[in-house]
Design a protein around this motif. Sequence first.
Motif, PDB file in Angstrom:
ATOM      1  N   SER A  21       0.757  -1.274  -0.096  1.00  0.00           N
ATOM      2  CA  SER A  21      -0.013   0.006   0.007  1.00  0.00           C
ATOM      3  C   SER A  21       1.009   1.300   0.043  1.00  0.00           C
ATOM      4  O   SER A  21       0.307   2.407   0.218  1.00  0.00           O
ATOM      5  CB  SER A  21      -1.046  -0.093   1.217  1.00  0.00           C
ATOM      6  N   SER A  22       2.115   1.001  -0.198  1.00  0.00           N
ATOM      7  CA  SER A  22       2.938   2.179  -0.115  1.00  0.00           C
ATOM      8  C   SER A  22       4.251   1.680  -1.130  1.00  0.00           C
ATOM      9  O   SER A  22       4.671   0.790  -1.267  1.00  0.00           O
ATOM     10  CB  SER A  22       3.329   2.988   1.063  1.00  0.00           C
ATOM     11  N   VAL A  23       5.144   2.918  -1.629  1.00  0.00           N
ATOM     12  CA  VAL A  23       6.163   2.728  -2.526  1.00  0.00           C
ATOM     13  C   VAL A  23       7.088   2.156  -1.511  1.00  0.00           C
ATOM     14  O   VAL A  23       7.821   1.084  -2.114  1.00  0.00           O
ATOM     15  CB  VAL A  23       6.725   4.191  -2.830  1.00  0.00           C
ATOM     16  N   GLU A  24       7.377   2.321  -0.291  1.00  0.00           N
ATOM     17  CA  GLU A  24       8.102   1.739   0.726  1.00  0.00           C
ATOM     18  C   GLU A  24       8.008   0.152   0.977  1.00  0.00           C
ATOM     19  O   GLU A  24       8.875  -0.501   0.940  1.00  0.00           O
ATOM     20  CB  GLU A  24       8.209   2.278   2.048  1.00  0.00           C
ATOM     21  N   GLU A  25       6.679  -0.041   0.864  1.00  0.00           N
ATOM     22  CA  GLU A  25       6.348  -1.638   0.983  1.00  0.00           C
ATOM     23  C   GLU A  25       6.629  -2.338  -0.161  1.00  0.00           C
ATOM     24  O   GLU A  25       7.273  -3.341  -0.044  1.00  0.00           O
ATOM     25  CB  GLU A  25       4.817  -1.624   1.418  1.00  0.00           C
ATOM     26  N   THR A  26       6.320  -1.720  -1.288  1.00  0.00           N
ATOM     27  CA  THR A  26       7.067  -2.306  -2.656  1.00  0.00           C
ATOM     28  C   THR A  26       8.525  -2.455  -2.753  1.00  0.00           C
ATOM     29  O   THR A  26       8.892  -3.469  -3.052  1.00  0.00           O
ATOM     30  CB  THR A  26       6.302  -1.402  -3.637  1.00  0.00           C
ATOM     31  N   GLN A  27       9.115  -1.443  -2.184  1.00  0.00           N
ATOM     32  CA  GLN A  27      10.451  -1.449  -2.188  1.00  0.00           C
ATOM     33  C   GLN A  27      10.897  -2.567  -1.192  1.00  0.00           C
ATOM     34  O   GLN A  27      12.245  -3.398  -1.499  1.00  0.00           O
ATOM     35  CB  GLN A  27      11.215  -0.061  -1.993  1.00  0.00           C
ATOM     36  N   THR A  28      10.360  -2.861  -0.015  1.00  0.00           N
ATOM     37  CA  THR A  28      10.754  -3.812   1.011  1.00  0.00           C
ATOM     38  C   THR A  28      10.466  -5.118   0.161  1.00  0.00           C
ATOM     39  O   THR A  28      11.381  -6.063   0.582  1.00  0.00           O
ATOM     40  CB  THR A  28       9.887  -3.547   2.169  1.00  0.00           C
ATOM     41  N   VAL A  29       9.461  -5.274  -0.153  1.00  0.00           N
ATOM     42  CA  VAL A  29       9.350  -6.597  -1.006  1.00  0.00           C
ATOM     43  C   VAL A  29      10.390  -7.095  -2.050  1.00  0.00           C
ATOM     44  O   VAL A  29      10.952  -7.982  -2.160  1.00  0.00           O
ATOM     45  CB  VAL A  29       7.613  -6.709  -1.653  1.00  0.00           C
ATOM     46  N   ALA A  30      10.669  -5.983  -2.895  1.00  0.00           N
ATOM     47  CA  ALA A  30      11.753  -6.175  -3.655  1.00  0.00           C
ATOM     48  C   ALA A  30      13.026  -6.333  -3.036  1.00  0.00           C
ATOM     49  O   ALA A  30      13.869  -7.183  -3.540  1.00  0.00           O
ATOM     50  CB  ALA A  30      11.916  -4.845  -4.649  1.00  0.00           C
ATOM     51  N   GLY A  31      13.198  -5.643  -1.969  1.00  0.00           N
ATOM     52  CA  GLY A  31      14.634  -5.768  -1.158  1.00  0.00           C
ATOM     53  C   GLY A  31      14.755  -7.179  -0.772  1.00  0.00           C
ATOM     54  O   GLY A  31      15.904  -7.751  -0.668  1.00  0.00           O
ATOM     55  N   ALA A  32      13.682  -7.893  -0.530  1.00  0.00           N
ATOM     56  CA  ALA A  32      13.803  -9.290   0.064  1.00  0.00           C
ATOM     57  C   ALA A  32      14.366 -10.215  -0.980  1.00  0.00           C
ATOM     58  O   ALA A  32      14.905 -11.291  -0.850  1.00  0.00           O
ATOM     59  CB  ALA A  32      12.515  -9.752   0.562  1.00  0.00           C
ATOM     60  N   THR A  54       9.919   0.803 -11.514  1.00  0.00           N
ATOM     61  CA  THR A  54      10.973   1.243 -10.953  1.00  0.00           C
ATOM     62  C   THR A  54      11.121   1.433  -9.557  1.00  0.00           C
ATOM     63  O   THR A  54      12.254   1.475  -8.990  1.00  0.00           O
ATOM     64  CB  THR A  54      11.081   2.802 -11.608  1.00  0.00           C
ATOM     65  N   HIS A  55      10.126   1.476  -8.666  1.00  0.00           N
ATOM     66  CA  HIS A  55      10.199   1.535  -7.313  1.00  0.00           C
ATOM     67  C   HIS A  55      10.744  -0.082  -7.021  1.00  0.00           C
ATOM     68  O   HIS A  55      11.474   0.188  -5.955  1.00  0.00           O
ATOM     69  CB  HIS A  55       8.785   1.785  -6.721  1.00  0.00           C
ATOM     70  N   PHE A  56      10.258  -1.158  -7.392  1.00  0.00           N
ATOM     71  CA  PHE A  56      10.590  -2.281  -7.358  1.00  0.00           C
ATOM     72  C   PHE A  56      12.151  -2.358  -7.576  1.00  0.00           C
ATOM     73  O   PHE A  56      12.729  -2.988  -6.767  1.00  0.00           O
ATOM     74  CB  PHE A  56       9.908  -3.250  -8.026  1.00  0.00           C
ATOM     75  N   THR A  57      12.582  -1.924  -8.556  1.00  0.00           N
ATOM     76  CA  THR A  57      14.113  -2.022  -8.784  1.00  0.00           C
ATOM     77  C   THR A  57      14.807  -1.004  -7.789  1.00  0.00           C
ATOM     78  O   THR A  57      16.073  -1.431  -7.450  1.00  0.00           O
ATOM     79  CB  THR A  57      14.416  -1.488 -10.541  1.00  0.00           C
ATOM     80  N   GLN A  58      14.272  -0.050  -7.366  1.00  0.00           N
ATOM     81  CA  GLN A  58      15.070   0.967  -6.429  1.00  0.00           C
ATOM     82  C   GLN A  58      15.239  -0.047  -5.025  1.00  0.00           C
ATOM     83  O   GLN A  58      16.143   0.102  -4.395  1.00  0.00           O
ATOM     84  CB  GLN A  58      14.017   1.961  -6.181  1.00  0.00           C
ATOM     85  N   GLY A  59      14.180  -0.811  -4.778  1.00  0.00           N
ATOM     86  CA  GLY A  59      14.139  -1.398  -3.504  1.00  0.00           C
ATOM     87  C   GLY A  59      15.228  -2.628  -3.502  1.00  0.00           C
ATOM     88  O   GLY A  59      16.085  -2.966  -2.714  1.00  0.00           O
ATOM     89  N   LEU A  60      15.215  -3.357  -4.610  1.00  0.00           N
ATOM     90  CA  LEU A  60      16.284  -4.244  -5.035  1.00  0.00           C
ATOM     91  C   LEU A  60      17.586  -3.515  -4.856  1.00  0.00           C
ATOM     92  O   LEU A  60      18.398  -4.134  -4.254  1.00  0.00           O
ATOM     93  CB  LEU A  60      16.040  -5.071  -6.352  1.00  0.00           C
ATOM     94  N   ALA A  61      17.822  -2.467  -5.749  1.00  0.00           N
ATOM     95  CA  ALA A  61      19.152  -1.729  -5.583  1.00  0.00           C
ATOM     96  C   ALA A  61      19.728  -1.500  -4.155  1.00  0.00           C
ATOM     97  O   ALA A  61      20.678  -1.728  -4.084  1.00  0.00           O
ATOM     98  CB  ALA A  61      19.047  -0.691  -6.472  1.00  0.00           C
ATOM     99  N   ARG A  62      18.866  -0.904  -3.504  1.00  0.00           N
ATOM    100  CA  ARG A  62      18.988  -0.625  -2.275  1.00  0.00           C
ATOM    101  C   ARG A  62      19.519  -1.626  -1.303  1.00  0.00           C
ATOM    102  O   ARG A  62      20.671  -1.640  -0.611  1.00  0.00           O
ATOM    103  CB  ARG A  62      17.927   0.254  -1.538  1.00  0.00           C
ATOM    104  N   ALA A  63      18.656  -2.750  -1.475  1.00  0.00           N
ATOM    105  CA  ALA A  63      19.195  -4.076  -0.622  1.00  0.00           C
ATOM    106  C   ALA A  63      20.425  -4.763  -0.893  1.00  0.00           C
ATOM    107  O   ALA A  63      21.364  -5.444  -0.408  1.00  0.00           O
ATOM    108  CB  ALA A  63      17.945  -5.037  -0.616  1.00  0.00           C
ATOM    109  N   LEU A  64      20.588  -4.325  -2.220  1.00  0.00           N
ATOM    110  CA  LEU A  64      22.207  -4.961  -3.170  1.00  0.00           C
ATOM    111  C   LEU A  64      23.159  -4.016  -2.532  1.00  0.00           C
ATOM    112  O   LEU A  64      24.561  -4.460  -2.639  1.00  0.00           O
ATOM    113  CB  LEU A  64      21.892  -5.116  -4.464  1.00  0.00           C
ATOM    114  N   GLY A  65      22.841  -2.802  -1.899  1.00  0.00           N
ATOM    115  CA  GLY A  65      23.982  -1.964  -1.405  1.00  0.00           C
ATOM    116  C   GLY A  65      24.274  -0.878  -2.471  1.00  0.00           C
ATOM    117  O   GLY A  65      25.316  -0.167  -2.419  1.00  0.00           O
TER     118      GLY A  65
END
Length: 168
Positions: A21-32, A54-65
């Motif tokens: 329900s938010s960009v942050e939640e989408t990014q957290t799911v991707a980060g996993a 793109t938000h999904f990719t941002q979450g993945l990228a952040r979690a990758l460092g």
Amino acid sequence: MACLFIGGFVADEWIEIACTSSVEETQTVAGALAGAVQPGSVVALDGDLGAGKTHFTQGLARALGVAEAVTSPTFNLVAEYHEGRIPLYHFDLYRLDSPDQLEDLAFYEYMEGDGVSCVEWASKFPDELPEDRLEVFIAVEGECTRSIRARAFGSAEALLGSWQKALG
């Protein structure tokens, strides 16, 4: 069994991953997903304009460092990020008209390269995607709600399983 079309993909084996329900939640799911991706992993992203690819990719990228800002490569077509655990290659195929244009991007070399490739609008050229891939579809379910579904092909089955496990 009837098949449902999701984006350009035929949806007969999709698994519901999460509703956000938010960009942050989408990014957290991707980060996993970040702990499971390996060199050569391909994440094929699809969904309507503004769904959150793109938000999904941002979450993945952040979690990758990746520390730098990750933006949509709509006009550059591909963006490279090298400072994370493994390189991230972010593609946006939206503006391409023909699979022949993928050659100009060195698309196939990236897919077999030393990093993870996130491909927005991947369903434009489904026959050009590698056999081993994780397909992710982000659907807009309401003004602020996104449904994230996935399915895996080939060796990406293990990637999908690890992602589900990481999400608990």
